[in-house]
Scaffold this motif. Structure first.
Motif, PDB file in Angstrom:
ATOM      1  N   HIS A 657      61.442  80.195 -19.462  1.00 24.66           N
ATOM      2  CA  HIS A 657      61.007  79.205 -18.482  1.00 24.66           C
ATOM      3  C   HIS A 657      60.458  79.796 -17.191  1.00 24.66           C
ATOM      4  CE1 HIS A 657      62.543  75.878 -20.852  1.00 24.66           C
ATOM      5  NE2 HIS A 657      63.580  76.651 -21.135  1.00 24.66           N
ATOM      6  N   THR A 658      60.540  81.110 -17.051  1.00 27.68           N
ATOM      7  CA  THR A 658      60.111  81.698 -15.772  1.00 27.68           C
ATOM      8  C   THR A 658      58.718  82.284 -15.888  1.00 27.68           C
ATOM      9  OG1 THR A 658      62.410  82.198 -15.295  1.00 27.68           O
ATOM     10  CG2 THR A 658      60.774  83.343 -13.969  1.00 27.68           C
ATOM     11  N   SER A 659      57.937  82.001 -14.900  1.00 31.68           N
ATOM     12  CA  SER A 659      56.582  82.539 -14.871  1.00 31.68           C
ATOM     13  C   SER A 659      56.647  84.061 -14.746  1.00 31.68           C
ATOM     14  CB  SER A 659      55.873  81.956 -13.649  1.00 31.68           C
ATOM     15  OG  SER A 659      54.772  82.752 -13.309  1.00 31.68           O
ATOM     16  N   THR A 660      55.684  84.727 -15.336  1.00 34.48           N
ATOM     17  CA  THR A 660      55.637  86.179 -15.151  1.00 34.48           C
ATOM     18  C   THR A 660      55.029  86.519 -13.782  1.00 34.48           C
ATOM     19  OG1 THR A 660      53.659  86.101 -16.516  1.00 34.48           O
ATOM     20  CG2 THR A 660      55.654  86.969 -17.555  1.00 34.48           C
ATOM     21  N   SER A 661      54.584  85.507 -13.077  1.00 35.73           N
ATOM     22  CA  SER A 661      54.114  85.726 -11.695  1.00 35.73           C
ATOM     23  C   SER A 661      54.935  84.873 -10.733  1.00 35.73           C
ATOM     24  CB  SER A 661      52.637  85.307 -11.561  1.00 35.73           C
ATOM     25  OG  SER A 661      51.879  85.798 -12.610  1.00 35.73           O
ATOM     26  N   PRO A 662      56.233  85.139 -10.631  1.00 38.88           N
ATOM     27  CA  PRO A 662      57.037  84.291  -9.732  1.00 38.88           C
ATOM     28  C   PRO A 662      56.608  84.481  -8.281  1.00 38.88           C
ATOM     29  CG  PRO A 662      58.331  86.154 -10.513  1.00 38.88           C
ATOM     30  CD  PRO A 662      57.032  86.219 -11.234  1.00 38.88           C
ATOM     31  N   ASN A 663      56.769  83.436  -7.526  1.00 45.40           N
ATOM     32  CA  ASN A 663      56.271  83.457  -6.154  1.00 45.40           C
ATOM     33  C   ASN A 663      57.203  84.264  -5.235  1.00 45.40           C
ATOM     34  OD1 ASN A 663      55.927  82.600  -3.396  1.00 45.40           O
ATOM     35  ND2 ASN A 663      54.613  80.982  -4.199  1.00 45.40           N
ATOM     36  N   TYR A 664      56.673  85.343  -4.709  1.00 48.22           N
ATOM     37  CA  TYR A 664      57.498  86.231  -3.869  1.00 48.22           C
ATOM     38  C   TYR A 664      57.958  85.559  -2.580  1.00 48.22           C
ATOM     39  CZ  TYR A 664      56.741  90.491  -6.598  1.00 48.22           C
ATOM     40  OH  TYR A 664      56.765  91.437  -7.573  1.00 48.22           O
ATOM     41  N   GLN A 665      57.104  84.685  -2.065  1.00 51.34           N
ATOM     42  CA  GLN A 665      57.486  84.046  -0.791  1.00 51.34           C
ATOM     43  C   GLN A 665      58.713  83.155  -1.020  1.00 51.34           C
ATOM     44  OE1 GLN A 665      55.658  85.633   1.142  1.00 51.34           O
ATOM     45  NE2 GLN A 665      54.121  86.092  -0.408  1.00 51.34           N
ATOM     46  N   ILE A 666      58.735  82.494  -2.170  1.00 43.88           N
ATOM     47  CA  ILE A 666      59.901  81.641  -2.463  1.00 43.88           C
ATOM     48  C   ILE A 666      61.150  82.505  -2.577  1.00 43.88           C
ATOM     49  CG2 ILE A 666      60.942  80.080  -4.152  1.00 43.88           C
ATOM     50  CD1 ILE A 666      58.199  79.030  -4.827  1.00 43.88           C
ATOM     51  N   LEU A 667      61.008  83.635  -3.266  1.00 49.66           N
ATOM     52  CA  LEU A 667      62.178  84.506  -3.434  1.00 49.66           C
ATOM     53  C   LEU A 667      62.685  85.008  -2.083  1.00 49.66           C
ATOM     54  CD1 LEU A 667      61.031  86.593  -6.541  1.00 49.66           C
ATOM     55  CD2 LEU A 667      62.775  84.812  -6.466  1.00 49.66           C
ATOM     56  N   ALA A 668      61.736  85.406  -1.222  1.00 51.80           N
ATOM     57  CA  ALA A 668      62.144  85.906   0.102  1.00 51.80           C
ATOM     58  C   ALA A 668      62.824  84.794   0.889  1.00 51.80           C
ATOM     59  CB  ALA A 668      60.923  86.433   0.846  1.00 51.80           C
ATOM     60  N   SER A 669      62.310  83.569   0.732  1.00 48.79           N
ATOM     61  CA  SER A 669      62.909  82.467   1.497  1.00 48.79           C
ATOM     62  C   SER A 669      64.309  82.143   0.981  1.00 48.79           C
ATOM     63  CB  SER A 669      61.999  81.237   1.495  1.00 48.79           C
ATOM     64  OG  SER A 669      62.049  80.585   0.255  1.00 48.79           O
ATOM     65  N   LEU A 670      64.537  82.362  -0.313  1.00 46.87           N
ATOM     66  CA  LEU A 670      65.899  82.145  -0.843  1.00 46.87           C
ATOM     67  C   LEU A 670      66.865  83.167  -0.245  1.00 46.87           C
ATOM     68  CD1 LEU A 670      65.186  81.433  -4.630  1.00 46.87           C
ATOM     69  CD2 LEU A 670      66.160  79.833  -2.982  1.00 46.87           C
ATOM     70  N   ASP A 671      66.361  84.384  -0.117  1.00 43.99           N
ATOM     71  CA  ASP A 671      67.182  85.452   0.459  1.00 43.99           C
ATOM     72  C   ASP A 671      67.533  85.110   1.919  1.00 43.99           C
ATOM     73  OD1 ASP A 671      68.423  87.887   0.303  1.00 43.99           O
ATOM     74  OD2 ASP A 671      66.617  89.095   0.636  1.00 43.99           O
ATOM     75  N   LEU A 672      66.537  84.634   2.654  1.00 42.55           N
ATOM     76  CA  LEU A 672      66.768  84.256   4.064  1.00 42.55           C
ATOM     77  C   LEU A 672      67.654  83.015   4.172  1.00 42.55           C
ATOM     78  CD1 LEU A 672      63.161  84.861   5.345  1.00 42.55           C
ATOM     79  CD2 LEU A 672      65.202  85.964   6.268  1.00 42.55           C
ATOM     80  N   GLY A 673      67.437  82.094   3.261  1.00 41.61           N
ATOM     81  CA  GLY A 673      68.254  80.868   3.263  1.00 41.61           C
ATOM     82  C   GLY A 673      69.716  81.216   3.060  1.00 41.61           C
ATOM     83  N   ARG A 674      69.958  82.202   2.194  1.00 36.74           N
ATOM     84  CA  ARG A 674      71.349  82.646   1.975  1.00 36.74           C
ATOM     85  C   ARG A 674      71.903  83.282   3.251  1.00 36.74           C
ATOM     86  NH1 ARG A 674      73.214  87.167   3.173  1.00 36.74           N
ATOM     87  NH2 ARG A 674      71.402  88.183   2.260  1.00 36.74           N
ATOM     88  N   ARG A 675      71.081  84.107   3.910  1.00 38.88           N
ATOM     89  CA  ARG A 675      71.574  84.729   5.146  1.00 38.88           C
ATOM     90  C   ARG A 675      71.977  83.655   6.156  1.00 38.88           C
ATOM     91  NH1 ARG A 675      67.497  87.206   9.428  1.00 38.88           N
ATOM     92  NH2 ARG A 675      67.198  89.007   8.083  1.00 38.88           N
TER      93      ARG A 675
END
Ligand SMILES: Cc1ncc(COP(=O)(O)O)c(C=O)c1O
Length: 970
Positions: A657-675
């Protein structure tokens, strides 16, 4: 007037309104003199258990709001004192009010680092000396420092309260932290020390000597003398991120300010009786870790570490023996914060964006090349800014990582997220919870496994179940006919379903229970209770909790206990205890060898500790309730069999189900959201809750608003039998205050309502939910909401909600109410009889004439693999694909009523597809479902514009008789 021009007036209206209620008597009532006699103290302590304490500060849902407004008011008083003194006027009345207010603030500020004790003493002296000029200046500076967050820039350095400040802050009524420049983050450290008054200066000077300019964070110190004070401090003061417990300290606080007492009210007197005379440090540590697990705890003791060793000491990051090594403590404090502040993937992406690279991979937008060079899309760069392009790449090298096989910063970021959300492992998902749900179902469920699922779950589950080939057993949520919405699935219904599978000999096939927590409308399950009783019937049942709306819930204790991860952890600990084993064995004896279905349904069942396996998954739309870009979601896992049974299939499902081009900005925002969640989640969620409560309060108490509107209460949304606490509202109508027993409801009841979600009942307005949403809220005032029912609209607060936005909403609702009133007056004067009749009819259709919500009928026997055993599950996938062949279905129009008659006299119609009216947004028909006459009636009465899967000009898609016959035969 435009919405923005109204902000300021609205904010000041709300503030004025609060302030006006500060009558002398209720200020007086709040204060219990500190020098109260021991007898009064004891009586007061006794009355802590009865919830209707007389001394109560009305109109404030939060001590922080109270504190903020208190300083503003003190500023006004001191200004008035100064002016009157200058003019030689009488100051007696203002003096009295100031004295009261000052004494409250003196107590409140004992729990904060700024203003410091010495500044507070200075204020008292100025006041007593009648030096109102200095008092006024000092208070106004404090207000400035608190409003602008200026105090955060000083760390442990004392701020001169008399020095002039640069400019006036934006007085929005919210503690203003709109500072985009990257200043050093600031936090406060709580010391619990019985000699706090004298020790605070030593502690401060100890730290002042060793803080260095290169330290990554600034901090200041708060010191309190007792167990209770520590509890108040960490719950009240959001800035506290670390806590040092020193030696022995007493249990009781000497302060008795009602607005702070609410923090300790939950501790029973009995708990105090049970407490030993010494060893309060480890006990307090355990309690603080339970309330705010994110904060770092340190213990300084003069007992040998071996004496105090035990499970409670595990909660401490470090135990110091006797002496105060400030440098060591300082380094530990900074390291503790750094641990949470670290954002591995965001850092990697930022570093990557700063390095020059040559792009020879497919992604022209990377480094902004295709946009910067363009003559036609230059505005793209000016709108988004260059950083987003510099941080775009399709490479996984250069310090980055691959979401599909993480080994570097993504892996670490996910590990930190697991820590923050209390999971054993966490996975980032860049296509929203819609995808997260499909991943989990595919990972855990094989074709022909049975999944029990609430029928009004999000559509991603239905599609996920089609893909997985599961046999679906739909559970009906209790309906709320009066509001055209569903509640949630009762535990009794889940248990009886499981027990029936047991009776039919098919329990082994039941793999998963899938429920939505909380529901769109905010109904929250008693997660532990549900899992415990289900595990008693099927000890390895897998749970998928769709927490799309509940990511924020992990960051405040009341909510946390009802999250999947906290519940999984609590249960797995519980089942290891000797007490539990004994309770289980006793229950087995009581139940006997062959307990009846009735007995099993009536008993709160306990699982076998030797067989039980905790297998819990939660999917969360981080983007819905915490900081993340759209589609940022997480899967949290607490599965004791993960490595053995689920790791490989999970990996495959993730790949599917995961794109081979996942969006890096989303991933970075998840990391920041956790912080953010780990460092200020508690503060943000508390504030959100407080603001939601103040919206409720204003709608309930303002007669202009309550004439047309009311927010639904717990009693409206949860039937009595599911509220063992007997609490029917979290807002206390008599005191106009947050019901202090809300916590009790959250601990005990089968269902509670998330108070941050506010369902406004519109029945009395004559306007339906959809029209109110579009024509009133959106078109006229630019207020966006996304959930409506026939006669309600849902307002959701979130961690970004401010006092200004609350004031704006109240103002808009007041205007709408005024408009409605005018219309009504006009109607009475001008309307003809037929017009009046029509208006009344509209109101009746919204308040009384509501179509009953249909239950799930059943799957047709062509899709019921175990038709003979009467098992309700259906092969939804088979029905779904049968409709791929055009000749297998035809259309049937709903008509004007004759269809129901035909169905009731035996006509069998079976849906060939999903029919999903929006709102409410869940399917009223799924492929393979028998169409009942109730469903047809409901559809006819539905007045929504969007019904996915249904074209009125064609009708419903239903299987042909031949298709069903062939299907049965196959
Ligand atoms: C209960 C529930 N689950 C899942 C989703 C899908 O979430 P997302 O928008 O993150 O894909 C939604 C969306 O509204 C939802 O309400």
């Amino acid at each position: 007037m435009t919405p923005s021009s109204n902000y300021k007036t609205a904010v000041s209206t709300v503030q004025e309104w609060k302030i006006d209620h500060w009558t002398k008597s209720n200020i007086e009532a709040m204060i219990v003199p500190k020098q109260m006699s021991q007898t009064i103290l004891q009586n007061q302590a006794k009355s802590k258990n009865d919830n209707d304490k007389k001394v109560r500060l009305d109109y404030y849902h939060s001590p922080t709001q109270f504190r903020f407004d208190g300083w503003h008011r003190l500023s006004e008083y001191s200004e008035r004192l100064y002016r009157r003194q200058k003019r030689g006027q009488n100051v007696a009345d203002v003096q009295e009010k100031t004295r009261y207010l000052l004494s409250i603030l003196l107590t409140v500020e004992e729990y904060t680092a700024y203003p410091s004790r010495s500044v507070m003493s200075m204020l008292s002296e100025f006041f007593e000396e009648g030096n109102y000029q200095a008092l006024r200046r000092c208070v106004s500076n404090i207000v400035w420092d608190l409003s602008s967050g200026n105090y955060r820039n000083f760390g442990i350095k004392e701020i001169n309260p008399l020095e002039s400040r640069p400019e006036k802050p934006n007085d929005s009524g919210d503690e203003n932290r709109h500072n985009h420049s990257e200043k050093k983050p600031y936090f406060e450290v709580l010391f619990v020390d019985k000699n706090s008054r004298t020790e605070i200066d030593n502690i401060k000077s100890g730290f002042q000597d060793i803080t260095r300019p290169e330290d990554a964070f600034l901090y200041n110190v708060v010191a309190v003398p007792s167990f209770e004070d520590a509890l108040i401090a960490i719950l009240f003061n959001y800035n506290i991120q670390a806590c040092v417990l020193r030696y022995e300290f007493p249990l009781r606080s000497k302060n008795h300010l009602d607005i702070l007492d609410r923090y300790t009210r939950t501790i029973n007197e009995v708990d105090y009786d049970d407490m030993p005379d010494t060893g309060h440090g480890p006990l307090l540590g355990a309690l603080l870790a339970h309330l705010r697990p994110e904060i770092d705890l340190y213990l300084v003791t003069d007992e040998s570490v071996e004496t105090i060793a035990g499970s409670t000491t595990k909660v401490f990051s470090r135990i110091f023996y006797q002496h105060d090594d400030f440098l060591e403590l300082h380094l530990n404090l900074l390291r503790g914060i750094q641990r949470r502040y670290e954002t591995p993937f965001f850092n990697a992406l930022r570093n990557y964006s700063q390095n020059p690279t040559g792009v020879f991979h497919a992604m022209p937008i990377s480094r902004g090349k295709s946009a910067i060079k363009s003559n036609w899309i230059k505005d793209m760069v000016s709108f988004y800014g260059i950083n987003i392009f510099l941080a775009e790449t399709s490479a996984t090298s250069g310090g980055l990582d691959s979401l599909l096989q993480p080994n570097g910063p993504i892996k670490l970021a996910q590990k930190y997220a697991a820590r923050a959300f209390g999971a054993r492992r966490t996975y980032f998902v860049t296509n929203g919870t819609s995808t997260a749900n499909k991943i989990v179902v595919q990972a855990l469920v094989k074709p022909r496994d049975i999944v029990l699922v609430d029928r009004d779950c999000h559509k991603s589950h239905h599609y996920g179940l089609v893909l997985s080939g599961a046999y679906v057993s739909y559970l009906d949520s209790y309906p709320l006919h009066s509001y055209s919405m569903y509640g949630a699935v009762s535990l009794e219904s889940i248990k009886s379903n499981l027990l029936k599978y047991k009776e039919a000999g098919r329990l082994d096939q039941v793999k998963m229970l899938l429920l939505t927590n909380c529901t769109f409308d905010g109904v929250v399950y008693n997660v532990q209770k549900v899992m415990e009783e289900c595990l008693a019937i099927k000890p390895d049942l897998v749970f998928l909790w769709d927490e799309a709306w509940f990511a924020f819930a992990g960051f405040t204790p009341m909510y946390r206990q009802r999250t999947a991860m906290a519940s999984a952890k609590a249960l797995s600990r519980k089942y290891r205890t000797v007490e539990y084993r004994e309770a289980y064995l006793a229950q087995q004896q009581d139940l006997g060898d062959n307990p009846s279905m009735e007995l099993l349904l009536a008993t709160q069942l306990l699982p076998d500790p030797d067989k039980v396996k905790i297998r819990v998954y939660a999917t969360q739309s981080t983007h819905k309730s915490l900081t993340s870009l759209r589609q940022g979601s997480m899967i949290h896992v607490y599965d004791q069999l993960f490595k053995k049974n689920a790791a490989e299939p999970f990996h495959e499902a993730f790949m599917t189900h995961t794109s081979t081009s996942p969006n890096y900005q989303i991933l970075a925002s998840l990391d920041l959201g956790r912080r953010q969640a780990e460092l200020e989640g508690y503060e943000m969620v508390q504030k959100q809750l407080e603001l939601a409560m103040s919206i409720r309060e204003q709608v309930a108490t303002n007669p202009r608003l309550s004439r047309y509107f009311r927010f639904l209460l717990a009693e409206d949304m949860i039937p009595k039998e599911y509220r063992a606490s007997g609490i029917d509202s979290y807002f206390d109508a008599d005191t106009k205050w947050m019901n202090t027993r809300m916590e009790v409801a959250w601990e005990t009841d089968d269902f509670v309502v998330d108070p941050t979600r506010l369902t406004l009942y519109l029945g009395k307005t004559g306007i339906d939910g959809d029209t109110f949403k579009n024509e009133y809220l959106m078109d006229k005032y630019g207020i966006q909401i996304n959930k409506t029912s026939r006669n309600t609209v849902l307002f959701m607060t979130n961690i970004g909600t401010t006092r200004s936005s609350v004031a704006f909403l109240i103002e808009v609702l007041t205007k709408i109410a005024d408009e409605l009133e005018q219309e009504q007056e006009q109607e009475q004067e001008e309307y003809s009889r037929p017009e009046r009749h029509l208006h009344q009819k509209r109101i009746t259709s919204l308040t009384e004439d509501l179509p009953p919500l249909p239950d799930f009928s059943s799957f047709h026997r062509a899709f019921r693999p175990f038709w003979e055993s009467k098992s309700p599950d259906g092969d939804i996938r088979k029905a779904y694909y049968l409709a791929y062949e055009e000749s297998n279905y035809h259309y049937v129009e709903i008509g004007d009523g004759e269809l129901e008659g035909k169905i009731d006299s035996g006509l069998e119609l079976v849906s060939a597809g999903f029919v999903i009216p929006y709102p409410p947004g869940f399917p009223i028909l799924v492929p393979g479902q028998v169409i009942s006459s109730n469903i047809i009636t409901f559809m006819r009465k539905l007045d929504v514009k969007e019904i996915h899967g249904y074209q009125p000009e064609l009708g419903l898609t239903v299987f042909t008789e031949q298709a069903l016959k062939t299907s049965i035969a196959s």
